[in-house]
Design an enzyme around this catalytic site. Structure first.
Site, PDB file in Angstrom:
ATOM      1  N   GLU A  46      12.321  -0.288   1.081  1.00 29.63           N
ATOM      2  CA  GLU A  46      11.114  -0.199   1.899  1.00 29.63           C
ATOM      3  C   GLU A  46      11.508  -0.226   3.373  1.00 29.63           C
ATOM      4  O   GLU A  46      12.434  -0.922   3.773  1.00 29.63           O
ATOM      5  CB  GLU A  46      10.193  -1.378   1.577  1.00 29.63           C
ATOM      6  CG  GLU A  46       8.854  -1.335   2.284  1.00 29.63           C
ATOM      7  CD  GLU A  46       7.982  -2.536   1.935  1.00 29.63           C
ATOM      8  OE1 GLU A  46       6.756  -2.391   1.956  1.00 29.63           O
ATOM      9  OE2 GLU A  46       8.544  -3.615   1.645  1.00 29.63           O
ATOM     10  N   LYS A  88       1.632   2.567  -1.463  1.00 27.75           N
ATOM     11  CA  LYS A  88       1.628   1.164  -1.883  1.00 27.75           C
ATOM     12  C   LYS A  88       0.203   0.653  -2.064  1.00 27.75           C
ATOM     13  O   LYS A  88      -0.629   0.737  -1.165  1.00 27.75           O
ATOM     14  CB  LYS A  88       2.374   0.332  -0.839  1.00 27.75           C
ATOM     15  CG  LYS A  88       2.534  -1.139  -1.176  1.00 27.75           C
ATOM     16  CD  LYS A  88       3.340  -1.825  -0.064  1.00 27.75           C
ATOM     17  CE  LYS A  88       3.577  -3.289  -0.337  1.00 27.75           C
ATOM     18  NZ  LYS A  88       4.333  -3.932   0.776  1.00 27.75           N
ATOM     19  N   CYS A  99       7.734  -2.813  -3.233  1.00 29.51           N
ATOM     20  CA  CYS A  99       7.841  -4.216  -2.830  1.00 29.51           C
ATOM     21  C   CYS A  99       6.814  -5.150  -3.476  1.00 29.51           C
ATOM     22  O   CYS A  99       6.967  -5.557  -4.616  1.00 29.51           O
ATOM     23  CB  CYS A  99       7.794  -4.302  -1.309  1.00 29.51           C
ATOM     24  SG  CYS A  99       8.457  -5.869  -0.656  1.00 29.51           S
TER      25      CYS A  99
END
EC number: 3.5.1.128
Length: 307
Positions: free
Chosen positions: A76, A147, A188
């Site tokens: 990321e 995300k 993440c």
């Protein structure tokens, strides 16, 4: 199952090609032609300089290509980590901008697929999307995932994060076929929400889950490896977790410990130094995926529970 790290020089990429499309590669491409295929995961300490980070990524790509990897996964925020509020939004670009143009050229010139997790994709003047981009070895964007779970957290020790203040969450779960199997895309903080991984495995038939990350030092020490191994075990997938590592600036430090984990939950790739810059390389063994899923057929034994 082989895993090791390498260190070599790089050559500068040149031209750019981009196309956005749904994957056209059949799932059987990797699993029936080759029973094993090599992948790499990169670890780095990104800073607030796009070209410095690109130089690091270029070197790591060449290391992976020369090691025989068909895919290299980056963490990321691979292209930029700001040290001031608002910097990431300021530098954010569309997918057809010059930053992604360079990475598409790099993939094509190096003849390797790239997983670029956490690209700052421009949304508007005050917001971005935290976008996971998969580029094939022809320099074409195969698919993107934005995300979904944003990091709004008070971390033990005093640090507070509010990713939603400048990031628009995604709404779509994404998988893409590749020479290393069907990839499930996440970023993440998604790691703490098992449902997305369950859907990738059981509904979208993922074989390899990608988790590009920038875990904090505190949360990484407590939860990083156990969460990754849990996702691998419960989905019977390989997990590739490329990580940011070390101090980016005076205010921000990432945990590191880039890992590749097999469907039984065994760590098969790990850098010898938790915070060093480098790559780890391992072989995806499709016969192991088949064996684990056949001997423990959880896809057939799942029970629907309505609360």
């Amino acid at each position: 199952m082989n895993a090791y790290s390498v260190s070599l020089d790089f050559t500068k990429p040149s031209l750019f090609t981009r196309i956005t499309l749904s994957s056209q590669i059949p799932l059987t491409m990797a699993t029936t032609v080759n029973k094993t295929v090599r992948v790499a995961a990169a670890q780095m300490t990104s800073v607030n300089d796009l070209m410095t980070n690109f130089a690091t990524c270029s070197r790591l790509v060449q290391e992976a290509a020369l090691a025989g990897a068909k895919l290299i996964c980056f963490p990321e925020n691979f292209s930029f980590v700001g040290d001031k509020e608002g910097e990431s939004v300021k530098i954010a670009e569309p997918l057809d901008g010059p930053v992604m143009e360079r990475y598409c050229s790099l993939a094509r010139d190096s003849n390797i697929w790239l997983s670029l997790g956490g690209f700052q994709e421009r949304f508007d003047d005050t917001h971005l999307c935290n976008t996971h981009v998969v580029i094939d070895d022809a320099g074409m964007i195969r698919d993107t995932y934005q995300k979904m779970h944003l990091f709004d957290v008070d971390v033990p020790g005093g640090s507070s994060y509010k990713e939603s203040s400048f990031t628009v969450p995604g709404t779509k779960i994404v998988s893409v076929d590749s020479p290393v199997g069907r990839l499930g895309l996440t970023v993440c903080y998604d790691l703490r929400f098992p449902k997305i991984y369950q859907q990738l495995r059981f509904e979208q038939k993922a074989q390899v889950l990608l988790v590009p990350s920038a875990f904090t030092k505190v949360t990484g020490e407590a939860h990083w490896e156990i969460l990754l191994r849990a996702r691998a075990i419960e989905t019977q997938c390989y997990v590739i977790a490329a990580a940011q590592a070390g101090k980016h600036n005076e205010k921000r430090e990432s945990y590191g410990d880039t890992l590749i984990i097999d469907p039984w939950g065994t760590v098969v790739g790990r850098l010898p130094d938790r915070v060093s810059t480098g790559i780890v390389v391992a072989d995806i063994d499709f016969s192991l995926i088949d064996s684990v899923r056949t001997k423990m057929p959880i896809d057939k034994q799942r029970v629907s529970i309505d609360l």
